[in-house]
Write a protein that holds these residues in place. Structure first.
Motif, PDB file in Angstrom:
ATOM      1  N   GLU A   1      16.540  -1.712  -5.502  1.00 39.76           N
ATOM      2  CA  GLU A   1      16.827  -0.942  -6.542  1.00 39.76           C
ATOM      3  C   GLU A   1      16.057   0.308  -6.594  1.00 39.76           C
ATOM      4  N   GLN A   2      14.698   0.070  -6.533  1.00 39.33           N
ATOM      5  CA  GLN A   2      13.647   1.159  -6.573  1.00 39.33           C
ATOM      6  C   GLN A   2      14.108   2.052  -5.509  1.00 39.33           C
ATOM      7  N   SER A   3      14.405   1.777  -4.264  1.00 38.73           N
ATOM      8  CA  SER A   3      14.744   2.569  -3.144  1.00 38.73           C
ATOM      9  C   SER A   3      15.976   3.295  -3.334  1.00 38.73           C
ATOM     10  N   ILE A   4      16.893   2.741  -3.924  1.00 41.97           N
ATOM     11  CA  ILE A   4      18.341   3.581  -4.126  1.00 41.97           C
ATOM     12  C   ILE A   4      18.091   4.461  -5.332  1.00 41.97           C
ATOM     13  N   ALA A   5      17.243   4.159  -6.392  1.00 39.29           N
ATOM     14  CA  ALA A   5      17.118   5.043  -7.354  1.00 39.29           C
ATOM     15  C   ALA A   5      16.403   6.227  -6.763  1.00 39.29           C
ATOM     16  N   ALA A   6      15.248   6.004  -5.950  1.00 34.93           N
ATOM     17  CA  ALA A   6      14.657   7.291  -5.607  1.00 34.93           C
ATOM     18  C   ALA A   6      15.293   8.206  -4.699  1.00 34.93           C
ATOM     19  N   ILE A   7      16.448   7.497  -3.663  1.00 31.46           N
ATOM     20  CA  ILE A   7      17.416   8.118  -3.111  1.00 31.46           C
ATOM     21  C   ILE A   7      18.294   9.048  -3.951  1.00 31.46           C
ATOM     22  N   GLU A   8      18.840   8.510  -5.070  1.00 32.28           N
ATOM     23  CA  GLU A   8      19.781   9.193  -5.882  1.00 32.28           C
ATOM     24  C   GLU A   8      18.912  10.409  -6.525  1.00 32.28           C
ATOM     25  N   ALA A   9      17.842  10.316  -6.891  1.00 31.43           N
ATOM     26  CA  ALA A   9      17.041  11.159  -7.667  1.00 31.43           C
ATOM     27  C   ALA A   9      16.806  12.507  -6.443  1.00 31.43           C
TER      28      ALA A   9
ATOM     29  N   ARG B   1       0.881  -1.195   0.070  1.00 32.03           N
ATOM     30  CA  ARG B   1      -0.005   0.039   0.028  1.00 32.03           C
ATOM     31  C   ARG B   1       0.978   1.246   0.021  1.00 32.03           C
ATOM     32  N   ALA B   2       1.970   1.222   0.805  1.00 33.90           N
ATOM     33  CA  ALA B   2       2.815   2.310   0.900  1.00 33.90           C
ATOM     34  C   ALA B   2       3.354   2.602  -0.399  1.00 33.90           C
ATOM     35  N   ILE B   3       3.831   1.578  -1.381  1.00 35.25           N
ATOM     36  CA  ILE B   3       4.429   1.644  -2.706  1.00 35.25           C
ATOM     37  C   ILE B   3       3.444   2.215  -3.566  1.00 35.25           C
ATOM     38  N   ALA B   4       2.299   1.807  -3.459  1.00 37.41           N
ATOM     39  CA  ALA B   4       1.131   2.473  -4.517  1.00 37.41           C
ATOM     40  C   ALA B   4       1.052   3.926  -4.166  1.00 37.41           C
ATOM     41  N   GLU B   5       0.697   4.207  -2.831  1.00 38.75           N
ATOM     42  CA  GLU B   5       0.457   5.636  -2.561  1.00 38.75           C
ATOM     43  C   GLU B   5       1.566   6.443  -2.954  1.00 38.75           C
ATOM     44  N   ALA B   6       2.769   6.214  -2.622  1.00 41.17           N
ATOM     45  CA  ALA B   6       4.063   6.825  -2.810  1.00 41.17           C
ATOM     46  C   ALA B   6       4.381   7.044  -4.410  1.00 41.17           C
ATOM     47  N   GLU B   7       3.979   5.901  -5.129  1.00 41.71           N
ATOM     48  CA  GLU B   7       4.137   6.104  -6.686  1.00 41.71           C
ATOM     49  C   GLU B   7       3.047   7.196  -7.170  1.00 41.71           C
ATOM     50  N   ALA B   8       1.653   7.111  -6.459  1.00 43.19           N
ATOM     51  CA  ALA B   8       0.745   8.112  -6.887  1.00 43.19           C
ATOM     52  C   ALA B   8       1.216   9.621  -6.530  1.00 43.19           C
ATOM     53  N   LEU B   9       1.845   9.604  -5.442  1.00 44.62           N
ATOM     54  CA  LEU B   9       2.356  10.865  -4.883  1.00 44.62           C
ATOM     55  C   LEU B   9       3.222  11.518  -5.755  1.00 44.62           C
ATOM     56  N   VAL B  10       4.268  10.724  -6.118  1.00 47.15           N
ATOM     57  CA  VAL B  10       5.490  11.160  -7.091  1.00 47.15           C
ATOM     58  C   VAL B  10       4.774  11.505  -8.192  1.00 47.15           C
ATOM     59  N   THR B  11       3.785  10.828  -8.928  1.00 48.39           N
ATOM     60  CA  THR B  11       3.162  11.072 -10.178  1.00 48.39           C
ATOM     61  C   THR B  11       2.680  12.646 -10.128  1.00 48.39           C
ATOM     62  N   ALA B  12       2.001  12.732  -8.835  1.00 51.43           N
ATOM     63  CA  ALA B  12       1.099  13.970  -8.886  1.00 51.43           C
ATOM     64  C   ALA B  12       2.185  15.070  -8.615  1.00 51.43           C
ATOM     65  N   ARG B  13       3.180  14.883  -7.675  1.00 52.23           N
ATOM     66  CA  ARG B  13       4.076  15.996  -7.039  1.00 52.23           C
ATOM     67  C   ARG B  13       5.257  15.478  -7.284  1.00 52.23           C
ATOM     68  N   PRO B  14       6.031  15.469  -8.370  1.00 52.16           N
ATOM     69  CA  PRO B  14       7.337  14.832  -8.858  1.00 52.16           C
ATOM     70  C   PRO B  14       8.431  15.863  -8.220  1.00 52.16           C
ATOM     71  N   LEU B  15       8.281  16.879  -7.997  1.00 55.19           N
ATOM     72  CA  LEU B  15       9.547  17.863  -7.703  1.00 55.19           C
ATOM     73  C   LEU B  15      10.058  17.653  -6.293  1.00 55.19           C
ATOM     74  N   PRO B  16       9.330  17.795  -5.138  1.00 51.40           N
ATOM     75  CA  PRO B  16       9.872  17.843  -3.908  1.00 51.40           C
ATOM     76  C   PRO B  16      10.564  16.631  -3.326  1.00 51.40           C
TER      77      PRO B  16
ATOM     78  N   SER C   1      18.485  13.258  -3.915  1.00 43.56           N
ATOM     79  CA  SER C   1      19.630  13.984  -3.439  1.00 43.56           C
ATOM     80  C   SER C   1      19.998  14.874  -4.187  1.00 43.56           C
ATOM     81  N   THR C   2      19.603  15.156  -5.500  1.00 46.82           N
ATOM     82  CA  THR C   2      19.854  16.036  -6.503  1.00 46.82           C
ATOM     83  C   THR C   2      18.816  17.158  -6.429  1.00 46.82           C
ATOM     84  N   ARG C   3      17.627  17.178  -5.532  1.00 50.23           N
ATOM     85  CA  ARG C   3      16.709  18.195  -5.540  1.00 50.23           C
ATOM     86  C   ARG C   3      16.688  18.945  -4.278  1.00 50.23           C
ATOM     87  N   GLY C   4      17.592  18.688  -3.456  1.00 50.18           N
ATOM     88  CA  GLY C   4      17.692  19.737  -2.275  1.00 50.18           C
ATOM     89  C   GLY C   4      18.461  18.921  -1.023  1.00 50.18           C
ATOM     90  N   TRP C   5      18.557  19.813  -0.006  1.00 50.17           N
ATOM     91  CA  TRP C   5      19.454  19.511   0.954  1.00 50.17           C
ATOM     92  C   TRP C   5      18.533  19.089   2.478  1.00 50.17           C
TER      93      TRP C   5
END
Length: 235
Positions: free
Chosen positions: A94-102, A61-76, A104-108
């Protein structure tokens, strides 16, 4: 007549959209409202539902909600942080690492992301990146204990000491508090060596704080470390 029906239909549609949009915004401060917001209108509501699913350890459920969240508001970066946590909860590394890497480029200001990147940088020997992320954590004042542990790992090597010393010599307002905190976490020889390196690079260190550390080191028979700090702040 048909035009009138179309007009009223348009007004009704606008009312529905505005109502759900308002409900979505309200859910940011009233999380219990999130469950009433349809997915198509979810922005803040998706964030709240993601947090709720993570707290309940409901991975899918967390994955589904988080993916919907990133689709709706991808920048934060915070939204990608939630996706990384949800993916880790479901062992989708792998998905977790990819999300962390993304993220890390968008804010501190996403502390979990900063911690994860700092830890990975230490393990990979990227000392400057680790020092940047640790100083960011100390600067924003969140996850301080984790940041101090990471700092201890970083200064375990000479290259790590040099990297952290460079951060002490850079502009910022976190250094004074870090002087106190690190003294109780980092081994005296690593701490004193790092501060001497920082001073040589032009860091302005508060000698009132350093003097208290020296006094503690003398009481603890850490004479070598105390002598190094005397190079920075003579009695």
């Amino acid at each position: 007549m048909m035009g009138r029906f179309l007009w009223w239909g348009l007004l009704a549609a606008v009312f529905v959209v505005a109502s759900f949009a308002q409900l979505d915004r309200s859910s940011r401060f009233a999380p219990h409202l999130a469950r009433f917001v349809p997915p198509a209108f979810s922005g803040f509501a998706a964030e709240q539902r993601t947090r709720q699913a993570i707290a309940a350890q409901q991975g899918e459920r967390a994955i589904a909600e988080a993916e919907a969240l990133v689709t709706a508001r991808p920048l934060p970066a915070e939204n990608l942080e939630l996706l990384a946590i949800a993916a880790a909860l479901s062992e989708r590394n792998e998905q977790s690492i990819a999300a962390i890497e993304a993220a890390s480029t968008r804010g501190w200001r996403a502390p979990i992301i900063q911690q994860a990147v700092a830890q990975a940088a230490i393990e990979q020997g990227n000392h400057d990146i680790a020092a940047q992320r640790i100083s960011a954590l100390l600067s924003i004042g969140e996850m301080r204990e984790a940041a101090l542990v990471l700092a201890g790992q970083l200064v375990a090597t000479p290259d790590g000491q040099v990297a952290l010393a460079r951060r002490f010599a850079a502009p910022g307002h976190w250094q004074d508090n870090a002087l106190r905190s690190l003294a109780g976490t980092v081994p005296p020889d690593k701490y004193s060596t790092t501060l001497v390196l920082a001073a040589k690079q032009g860091a302005t260190l508060d000698c009132r704080i350093v003097e208290r550390v020296i006094q503690n080191y003398v009481l603890e028979n850490e004479d070598s470390a105390a002598a190094r700090l005397r190079e920075i702040c003579p009695a």
